[in-house]
Design a protein around this motif. Structure first.
Motif, PDB file in Angstrom:
ATOM      1  N   PRO A   1       0.824  -1.210   0.000  1.00 16.16           N
ATOM      2  CA  PRO A   1       0.000   0.000   0.000  1.00 16.16           C
ATOM      3  C   PRO A   1       0.860   1.264   0.000  1.00 16.16           C
ATOM      4  O   PRO A   1       1.991   1.264   0.495  1.00 16.16           O
ATOM      5  CB  PRO A   1      -0.810  -0.111   1.293  1.00 16.16           C
TER       6      PRO A   1
ATOM      7  N   LEU B   1      -5.115   2.132   1.809  1.00 15.33           N
ATOM      8  CA  LEU B   1      -5.438   0.731   1.587  1.00 15.33           C
ATOM      9  C   LEU B   1      -6.469   0.578   0.469  1.00 15.33           C
ATOM     10  O   LEU B   1      -7.240   1.502   0.185  1.00 15.33           O
ATOM     11  CB  LEU B   1      -5.949   0.120   2.893  1.00 15.33           C
TER      12      LEU B   1
ATOM     13  N   MET C   1     -11.068  -3.117   2.094  1.00 18.08           N
ATOM     14  CA  MET C   1     -10.344  -3.343   3.345  1.00 18.08           C
ATOM     15  C   MET C   1     -11.104  -2.626   4.468  1.00 18.08           C
ATOM     16  O   MET C   1     -11.480  -1.461   4.319  1.00 18.08           O
ATOM     17  CB  MET C   1      -8.918  -2.814   3.229  1.00 18.08           C
TER      18      MET C   1
ATOM     19  N   LEU D   1      -7.503  -5.509   9.794  1.00 13.93           N
ATOM     20  CA  LEU D   1      -6.193  -4.939  10.124  1.00 13.93           C
ATOM     21  C   LEU D   1      -5.722  -5.374  11.502  1.00 13.93           C
ATOM     22  O   LEU D   1      -6.527  -5.595  12.408  1.00 13.93           O
ATOM     23  CB  LEU D   1      -6.266  -3.409  10.070  1.00 13.93           C
TER      24      LEU D   1
END
Length: 181
Positions: free
Chosen positions: A18, A35, A39, A44
């Motif tokens: 990213p 991101l 997502m 995460l």
């Protein structure tokens, strides 16, 4: 990377990198990770180990057979207050904020008559310093020191540029005077 799920379809993981942007100041470091769509914060994970390595990982499914994942590692500043690291995920961007303890800058000593004028001017500029709390006063003091250091560096740079220009002009004059007409 392909993984076969016990008789099921083969599942593929695509490693991504990213876009990452750092913003650093004396009192805080902020890392921004941009991101991909899809997502979510549930995908995460953020950890910091005892050696001061911050690890950010994430993985999310794209479809039935494909997922994307990433891992970003970075060493945090030595003066980072690790127990105050915070993360915020908003509109596809993960912001990790790492506050730092303030380290006082060394005092710059001036000499000659100019120093009395500069120090007096700096003290006049800080006239409200007594009214400030101790934390604000120390920040005002370090700002004053940075501004004076910047002024000195800019002054020295200006002298170097002028000196180079003078030397260049003298060399050009000598060249044209020495060349035959």
């Amino acid at each position: 990377m392909a993984v076969n799920m016990e008789g099921g379809p083969t599942h593929f993981y695509e490693e991504i990198e990213p876009f990452c942007r750092w913003r650093r100041t004396e009192d805080i470091d902020i890392v921004e990770l941009h991101l991909p769509p899809g997502m979510k914060k549930e995908h995460l994970k953020i950890q910091i180990n005892n050696n001061g390595i911050l690890t950010i990982t994430g993985a999310c499914p794209v479809d039935q057979t494909k997922s994307i994942k990433f891992m970003k590692e970075t060493k945090v500043a030595k003066n980072c207050r690790r127990n105050e690291i915070r993360a915020k995920f908003s509109k596809g961007v993960l912001y990790v904020t790492m506050p730092k303890t303030m380290v006082s800058a060394p005092t710059v000593a001036f000499q000659g008559n100019t120093s009395e004028t500069l120090n007096r001017k700096a003290d006049d500029d800080m006239g409200n310093g007594v009214k400030c709390g101790s934390e604000v006063q120390s920040k005002c003091g370090s700002l004053r020191q940075r501004l004076w250091r910047k002024t000195i560096v800019e002054g020295v740079a200006a002298v170097v540029v002028v000196a180079a220009a003078v030397v260049g002009a003298v060399k050009a004059y000598q060249f044209f005077m020495a060349s035959p007409v």
